[in-house]
Design a protein around this motif. Sequence first.
Motif, mmCIF file in Angstrom:
data_model
loop_
_atom_site.group_PDB
_atom_site.id
_atom_site.type_symbol
_atom_site.label_atom_id
_atom_site.label_comp_id
_atom_site.label_asym_id
_atom_site.label_seq_id
_atom_site.Cartn_x
_atom_site.Cartn_y
_atom_site.Cartn_z
ATOM 1 N N LEU A 25 35.731 50.670 113.223
ATOM 2 C CA LEU A 25 34.380 50.190 112.760
ATOM 3 C C LEU A 25 34.173 50.858 111.190
ATOM 4 O O LEU A 25 33.467 50.548 110.579
ATOM 5 C CB LEU A 25 33.328 50.278 113.711
ATOM 6 N N GLY A 26 34.301 52.329 111.451
ATOM 7 C CA GLY A 26 34.093 53.044 110.273
ATOM 8 C C GLY A 26 34.920 52.545 109.114
ATOM 9 O O GLY A 26 34.303 52.398 107.932
ATOM 10 N N ALA A 27 36.127 52.081 109.114
ATOM 11 C CA ALA A 27 36.955 51.539 108.046
ATOM 12 C C ALA A 27 36.194 50.250 107.414
ATOM 13 O O ALA A 27 36.243 49.987 106.234
ATOM 14 C CB ALA A 27 38.282 51.373 108.431
ATOM 15 N N ALA A 28 35.512 49.536 108.291
ATOM 16 C CA ALA A 28 34.780 48.490 107.859
ATOM 17 C C ALA A 28 33.539 48.631 107.579
ATOM 18 O O ALA A 28 32.743 47.496 107.383
ATOM 19 C CB ALA A 28 34.722 47.464 109.167
ATOM 20 N N GLY A 29 32.963 49.766 107.393
ATOM 21 C CA GLY A 29 31.546 50.044 107.045
ATOM 22 C C GLY A 29 30.698 49.554 108.192
ATOM 23 O O GLY A 29 29.702 49.381 107.742
ATOM 24 N N GLY A 30 30.986 49.295 109.431
ATOM 25 C CA GLY A 30 30.193 49.156 110.468
ATOM 26 C C GLY A 30 29.968 47.415 110.603
ATOM 27 O O GLY A 30 29.409 46.849 111.269
ATOM 28 N N ALA A 31 30.527 46.872 109.449
ATOM 29 C CA ALA A 31 30.362 45.260 109.424
ATOM 30 C C ALA A 31 31.730 44.771 109.473
ATOM 31 O O ALA A 31 32.408 44.120 108.338
ATOM 32 C CB ALA A 31 29.650 44.838 108.434
ATOM 33 N N PRO A 32 32.487 44.650 110.549
ATOM 34 C CA PRO A 32 33.859 44.191 110.755
ATOM 35 C C PRO A 32 33.876 42.569 110.542
ATOM 36 O O PRO A 32 32.934 41.980 110.661
ATOM 37 C CB PRO A 32 34.321 44.484 112.154
ATOM 38 N N PRO A 33 35.192 41.896 110.055
ATOM 39 C CA PRO A 33 35.020 40.563 110.248
ATOM 40 C C PRO A 33 34.765 39.770 111.559
ATOM 41 O O PRO A 33 34.866 40.430 112.668
ATOM 42 C CB PRO A 33 36.690 40.050 109.896
ATOM 43 N N ALA A 34 34.209 38.671 111.390
ATOM 44 C CA ALA A 34 33.514 38.051 112.525
ATOM 45 C C ALA A 34 34.571 37.732 113.686
ATOM 46 O O ALA A 34 34.445 37.916 114.865
ATOM 47 C CB ALA A 34 32.721 36.753 112.277
ATOM 48 N N ARG A 35 36.006 37.633 113.353
ATOM 49 C CA ARG A 35 36.902 37.392 114.377
ATOM 50 C C ARG A 35 38.293 37.817 113.742
ATOM 51 O O ARG A 35 38.409 38.276 112.806
ATOM 52 C CB ARG A 35 37.253 35.916 114.439
ATOM 53 N N GLY A 36 39.296 37.928 114.713
ATOM 54 C CA GLY A 36 40.465 38.460 114.329
ATOM 55 C C GLY A 36 40.454 39.998 114.783
ATOM 56 O O GLY A 36 39.746 40.654 115.168
ATOM 57 N N PRO A 37 41.933 40.440 114.912
ATOM 58 C CA PRO A 37 41.899 41.906 115.554
ATOM 59 C C PRO A 37 41.818 42.958 114.647
ATOM 60 O O PRO A 37 41.507 42.634 113.088
ATOM 61 C CB PRO A 37 43.725 41.906 115.461
#
Length: 358
Positions: A25-37
């Motif tokens: 989640l940190g790598a995604a800035g708290g906004a990960p893609p909606a689906r997928g690994p």
Amino acid sequence: MSVQGVPAVSRVRGLLLGLAAGDALGAAGGAPPARGPLRAGVGTQLACFTVEGLIRACVRGSHKGICHPPSVVWHAYCRWAAGQGIEPERFRRRWAGGGADKAWPDGWLADVPALAERRGSAPATVTALTGLEQGTVERPVTASRGCHALTRALAVGVLPAGREGSAWVRWARELAALTHGGAAAQSATAAAAVLVGHCLHGASVPQALAAGTEAVQAARDLPGGLAARLADARKGAERQPADPARLALLAPDATAEAVLLGGVYVAASFSGRADVGAALRFAAGAPHGEGVGCVAGALLGAAHGADALPTSPVSRLELAWILDVLARDLVAELTESPGGSEYTDAKDPLWLTRYPGW
């Protein structure tokens, strides 16, 4: 809660899965893609090899009667580097003598494809490994103060002596020193092991963090100023919980001490069992969200257990099964010694193939 000083498996699973969720989640800035690994970062990869190395160190100690765990973990990091394609033949010559008849890297973790993919930069670790000389507290091989020294070693707190600040805390410093020569990084790594140990056994997050900070203060090998800064981070969460500006002030960069202070602030701000998801999202907003997320996720996962972690991100972690197996196997090694010992037969005949003692 524990067996002979070893925490319940749910808490160890929570530690490792929380670490990985915070990293992702940190790598995604708290906004990960909606689906997928959710892909594992390099911090999670190195944490996997640390746990494998700790298991193999315990196996070696059971069969040989003597072991220096940091040296066994160093070998684990070499297997990670070879799998990443970093001078694999050079590592093979070092560890297998170049002999084609000797399988190296060995152990089951070397066969996990996601651990062989490049997932970010770990310059101090790679620099030290390619030098083929493990650093020590007295003879550093880099001057790095970076956070990978700490995030990869959080599982040291699982080991029974970790809370008392004795041998395993000294070895936590040595694990950091393998690749990171900065004294602040080594001290922060040892302090993190103490805090994790208290979260694994504590009744609540506030109590565990307070007791862990006192243990850091009492540890002879750790600077007193670090305990004071940890206390300030905890008290800051009481006065101003979940304040992005305070988090940025505590954790302005990717040094080991910064991510430790940031992670403690996050855990103290979101100490409830139902707050873990919010904690991970908040940690992701730090200047180095991966490192702060690793620490916060590990502390809260250790305190509350795997069932308290948010289902959505954890179920999407690409290494969730790997982390779960490592957590269960670490507890099994500490409580059952499935590979036997110098004097007893193995309960699991494949254990020494999975975890060779070197």
